[in-house]
Enzyme design. Sequence first.
Site, PDB file in Angstrom:
ATOM      1  N   GLU A   1     -13.310  -1.379   6.857  1.00  0.00           N
ATOM      2  CA  GLU A   1     -12.589  -1.430   8.136  1.00  0.00           C
ATOM      3  C   GLU A   1     -13.376  -0.812   9.287  1.00  0.00           C
ATOM      4  O   GLU A   1     -13.107  -1.128  10.433  1.00  0.00           O
ATOM      5  CB  GLU A   1     -11.195  -0.802   8.014  1.00  0.00           C
ATOM      6  CG  GLU A   1     -11.195   0.687   7.733  1.00  0.00           C
ATOM      7  CD  GLU A   1      -9.772   1.238   7.557  1.00  0.00           C
ATOM      8  OE1 GLU A   1      -8.994   0.651   6.798  1.00  0.00           O
ATOM      9  OE2 GLU A   1      -9.458   2.253   8.202  1.00  0.00           O
TER      10      GLU A   1
ATOM     11  N   GLU B   1      -8.960   1.793  -1.721  1.00  0.00           N
ATOM     12  CA  GLU B   1      -9.607   1.495  -0.436  1.00  0.00           C
ATOM     13  C   GLU B   1     -10.412   2.678   0.090  1.00  0.00           C
ATOM     14  O   GLU B   1      -9.953   3.822   0.027  1.00  0.00           O
ATOM     15  CB  GLU B   1      -8.492   1.129   0.556  1.00  0.00           C
ATOM     16  CG  GLU B   1      -8.937   0.901   1.988  1.00  0.00           C
ATOM     17  CD  GLU B   1      -7.765   0.428   2.846  1.00  0.00           C
ATOM     18  OE1 GLU B   1      -6.817  -0.183   2.303  1.00  0.00           O
ATOM     19  OE2 GLU B   1      -7.786   0.674   4.054  1.00  0.00           O
TER      20      GLU B   1
ATOM     21  N   HIS C   1      -9.113   6.648   2.467  1.00  0.00           N
ATOM     22  CA  HIS C   1      -9.532   6.956   3.826  1.00  0.00           C
ATOM     23  C   HIS C   1     -10.792   7.824   3.879  1.00  0.00           C
ATOM     24  O   HIS C   1     -10.858   8.828   4.615  1.00  0.00           O
ATOM     25  CB  HIS C   1      -8.380   7.588   4.632  1.00  0.00           C
ATOM     26  CG  HIS C   1      -8.190   6.946   5.972  1.00  0.00           C
ATOM     27  ND1 HIS C   1      -8.572   7.554   7.143  1.00  0.00           N
ATOM     28  CD2 HIS C   1      -7.675   5.755   6.319  1.00  0.00           C
ATOM     29  CE1 HIS C   1      -8.295   6.750   8.157  1.00  0.00           C
ATOM     30  NE2 HIS C   1      -7.755   5.654   7.682  1.00  0.00           N
TER      31      HIS C   1
ATOM     32  N   TYR D   1      -2.702  11.821   5.724  1.00  0.00           N
ATOM     33  CA  TYR D   1      -2.971  10.541   6.366  1.00  0.00           C
ATOM     34  C   TYR D   1      -1.973   9.466   5.906  1.00  0.00           C
ATOM     35  O   TYR D   1      -1.622   9.403   4.735  1.00  0.00           O
ATOM     36  CB  TYR D   1      -4.401  10.077   6.020  1.00  0.00           C
ATOM     37  CG  TYR D   1      -4.537   8.594   6.134  1.00  0.00           C
ATOM     38  CD1 TYR D   1      -4.710   8.007   7.384  1.00  0.00           C
ATOM     39  CD2 TYR D   1      -4.404   7.767   5.027  1.00  0.00           C
ATOM     40  CE1 TYR D   1      -4.759   6.641   7.513  1.00  0.00           C
ATOM     41  CE2 TYR D   1      -4.465   6.395   5.143  1.00  0.00           C
ATOM     42  CZ  TYR D   1      -4.646   5.839   6.384  1.00  0.00           C
ATOM     43  OH  TYR D   1      -4.681   4.494   6.512  1.00  0.00           O
TER      44      TYR D   1
ATOM     45  N   ARG E   1       0.850  -1.183   0.000  1.00  0.00           N
ATOM     46  CA  ARG E   1       0.000   0.000   0.000  1.00  0.00           C
ATOM     47  C   ARG E   1       0.887   1.233   0.000  1.00  0.00           C
ATOM     48  O   ARG E   1       1.822   1.307   0.809  1.00  0.00           O
ATOM     49  CB  ARG E   1      -0.883  -0.006   1.260  1.00  0.00           C
ATOM     50  CG  ARG E   1      -1.946   1.080   1.269  1.00  0.00           C
ATOM     51  CD  ARG E   1      -2.601   1.205   2.641  1.00  0.00           C
ATOM     52  NE  ARG E   1      -1.875   2.153   3.477  1.00  0.00           N
ATOM     53  CZ  ARG E   1      -2.396   2.767   4.553  1.00  0.00           C
ATOM     54  NH1 ARG E   1      -3.655   2.517   4.917  1.00  0.00           N
ATOM     55  NH2 ARG E   1      -1.681   3.599   5.273  1.00  0.00           N
TER      56      ARG E   1
ATOM     57  N   ARG F   1     -13.388  -5.619   3.741  1.00  0.00           N
ATOM     58  CA  ARG F   1     -12.240  -5.446   4.636  1.00  0.00           C
ATOM     59  C   ARG F   1     -12.611  -5.454   6.120  1.00  0.00           C
ATOM     60  O   ARG F   1     -11.905  -4.874   6.952  1.00  0.00           O
ATOM     61  CB  ARG F   1     -11.498  -4.152   4.288  1.00  0.00           C
ATOM     62  CG  ARG F   1     -10.925  -4.132   2.883  1.00  0.00           C
ATOM     63  CD  ARG F   1      -9.970  -2.986   2.665  1.00  0.00           C
ATOM     64  NE  ARG F   1      -8.840  -3.051   3.577  1.00  0.00           N
ATOM     65  CZ  ARG F   1      -8.695  -2.319   4.679  1.00  0.00           C
ATOM     66  NH1 ARG F   1      -9.603  -1.434   5.027  1.00  0.00           N
ATOM     67  NH2 ARG F   1      -7.650  -2.469   5.439  1.00  0.00           N
TER      68      ARG F   1
ATOM     69  N   TRP G   1     -12.020  11.955   8.185  1.00  0.00           N
ATOM     70  CA  TRP G   1     -10.608  11.593   8.311  1.00  0.00           C
ATOM     71  C   TRP G   1     -10.453  10.129   7.929  1.00  0.00           C
ATOM     72  O   TRP G   1      -9.692   9.675   7.237  1.00  0.00           O
ATOM     73  CB  TRP G   1     -10.092  11.758   9.746  1.00  0.00           C
ATOM     74  CG  TRP G   1      -8.604  11.525   9.826  1.00  0.00           C
ATOM     75  CD1 TRP G   1      -7.611  12.406   9.465  1.00  0.00           C
ATOM     76  CD2 TRP G   1      -7.921  10.340  10.253  1.00  0.00           C
ATOM     77  NE1 TRP G   1      -6.371  11.818   9.639  1.00  0.00           N
ATOM     78  CE2 TRP G   1      -6.532  10.546  10.110  1.00  0.00           C
ATOM     79  CE3 TRP G   1      -8.354   9.079  10.712  1.00  0.00           C
ATOM     80  CZ2 TRP G   1      -5.567   9.577  10.435  1.00  0.00           C
ATOM     81  CZ3 TRP G   1      -7.410   8.115  11.038  1.00  0.00           C
ATOM     82  CH2 TRP G   1      -6.017   8.370  10.908  1.00  0.00           C
TER      83      TRP G   1
ATOM     84  N   ASP H   1      -5.006   3.767  -0.086  1.00  0.00           N
ATOM     85  CA  ASP H   1      -6.115   4.011   0.845  1.00  0.00           C
ATOM     86  C   ASP H   1      -6.556   5.474   0.742  1.00  0.00           C
ATOM     87  O   ASP H   1      -5.781   6.379   1.031  1.00  0.00           O
ATOM     88  CB  ASP H   1      -5.625   3.697   2.273  1.00  0.00           C
ATOM     89  CG  ASP H   1      -6.759   3.628   3.281  1.00  0.00           C
ATOM     90  OD1 ASP H   1      -7.882   4.027   2.929  1.00  0.00           O
ATOM     91  OD2 ASP H   1      -6.510   3.175   4.415  1.00  0.00           O
TER      92      ASP H   1
ATOM     93  N   GLU I   1      -4.115  -7.291   5.369  1.00  0.00           N
ATOM     94  CA  GLU I   1      -3.251  -6.155   5.708  1.00  0.00           C
ATOM     95  C   GLU I   1      -2.309  -6.550   6.849  1.00  0.00           C
ATOM     96  O   GLU I   1      -2.722  -7.197   7.811  1.00  0.00           O
ATOM     97  CB  GLU I   1      -4.101  -4.953   6.142  1.00  0.00           C
ATOM     98  CG  GLU I   1      -3.282  -3.705   6.429  1.00  0.00           C
ATOM     99  CD  GLU I   1      -4.156  -2.503   6.797  1.00  0.00           C
ATOM    100  OE1 GLU I   1      -5.278  -2.712   7.316  1.00  0.00           O
ATOM    101  OE2 GLU I   1      -3.727  -1.358   6.555  1.00  0.00           O
TER     102      GLU I   1
HETATM  103  O1  EZ4 Z   1      -6.732   4.472  10.036  1.00  0.00           O
HETATM  104  O2  EZ4 Z   1      -6.614   1.446  11.904  1.00  0.00           O
HETATM  105  O3  EZ4 Z   1      -6.042   0.530   6.379  1.00  0.00           O
HETATM  106  N1  EZ4 Z   1      -5.789   0.953   7.447  1.00  0.00           N
HETATM  107  C1  EZ4 Z   1      -6.230   2.081   7.991  1.00  0.00           C
HETATM  108  C2  EZ4 Z   1      -5.851   2.299   9.437  1.00  0.00           C
HETATM  109  C3  EZ4 Z   1      -6.880   3.087  10.237  1.00  0.00           C
HETATM  110  C4  EZ4 Z   1      -6.689   2.819  11.703  1.00  0.00           C
HETATM  111  C5  EZ4 Z   1      -7.818   3.424  12.512  1.00  0.00           C
HETATM  112  O4  EZ4 Z   1      -7.719   3.029  13.839  1.00  0.00           O
HETATM  113  O5  EZ4 Z   1      -6.913   2.846   7.357  1.00  0.00           O
HETATM  114  O6  EZ4 Z   1      -4.591   2.850   9.526  1.00  0.00           O
HETATM  115 CO    CO Z   2      -7.706   1.841   5.625  1.00  0.00          CO
END
Ligand code: EZ4
Ligand code: CO
Length: 403
Positions: free
Chosen positions: A263, A237, A213, A159, A147, A284, A403, A211, A340
């Site tokens: 997640e 992701e 996010h 992030y 990733r 996921r 976030w 990701d 992961e």
């Molecule tokens: O931000 O687990 O794919 N992994 C992620 C993580 C999440 C954290 C949140 O607690 O996006 O790093």
């Molecule tokens: Co993630």
Amino acid sequence: MKIIDARVVVSSPGRNYVTLIVETEDGVIGVGDATLNGRELAVASYLRDHICPLLIGRDSRRITDTWSYLYKGAYWRRGPVTMTAIAAVDVALWDISGKVAGRPVYQLLGGAAREGVMVYSHASGGTLAELSEDFQSHLDQGYLAIRAQAAIPGLEKTYGIAPADGKVYEPASGNMPQEDIWETSTYLDFAPKMMAHLREEFGYKVHLLHDVHHRLSPIEAGRLGASLEPSRMFWMEDATPSEDQSAFRLIRQHTTTPLAVGEVFNSIWDCQQLITERLIDYIRTSVSHAGGITHLQKIFALADLYGVRSGSHGAGDLSPVALAAALHVDLTIPNFGIQEYMGHRDQAAEVFGTAYTYRDGYMHPGDLPGLGVTFDENAAARYPYDPKYLPVNRRLDGSIHDW
Ligand code: EZ4
Ligand code: CO
């Protein structure tokens, strides 16, 4: 096999973990992960105040019955706090069952369906050159899937970037969340360039993941997915805030980039539409946030019916107990996709003894009875709870963004 004790330990060996320990009358001990990053004490209280007293006297072998008792018995459904607490109990009971049978948990789940579990690691950098350097070091460690995240030029913080001192990135310390600044258009221009840069430098053999996010609108995600198509991603992701399942219809209409999400999900109901409408390629959900091994098996079985593969969350805020449990599940399911693997800080190894192994891009849970994870309560006592929050994100105008 009566349960005689259930206790919760909150510790911070490198980062915060909530661990449930369940003990039977025969002296068999099972462990479960109850960590909910940034909201740890809520789950600890849910377990201590509401669940542990109910476990005393129950038969540890009745895993499904205990799951239903805790889920249906609460009346209030789902939610991350409840489902993380139930997950911890479920995983601890599977651990006990494995130990009693003298077999690794994966053998109780149907046995190995593959020799190893392909994992992806995290590469990041403050610049594209730093990202390349980190990416190369992961290739050198044998990872087949990586990733990639890089700091977005023009934005102060991004992030997913590891601090210079260590292997994994951490949320801010302290009693207030760190604040990040977000600008979607800058990101949308930068992300495809970042992936193209990696493909130019490293070719197409390694699986490339990214990701988002939860930061885009559906149409922005469609545009990003389309612009990433030449980079042939393994997945994109969490493109949009994932509680809106129907948003993925719109993303799907605009791109063939594979989509992964889940997640922050905590039950099969969070992914029902995504799976049955084939709106995603990878689900996921994690063992510790989605109701444990028992419930995760159900989610993955539903996904299998619709050609959706697994891609369990495995960030460093999921304890080694959760990672081990995920590896046992991963090894057995027909529709495993990828796992992961972010690793844990060095101090975690003083508290958690693990049997899982990594070699040439693959992990294996090991063959010790149960999960193969030990928890050292004395070592944990050396690392008291250290309250931390995940960051919050603001747009340039000061309004709160995902976030
Ligand atoms: O931000 O687990 O794919 N992994 C992620 C993580 C999440 C954290 C949140 O607690 O996006 O790093
Ligand atoms: Co993630």
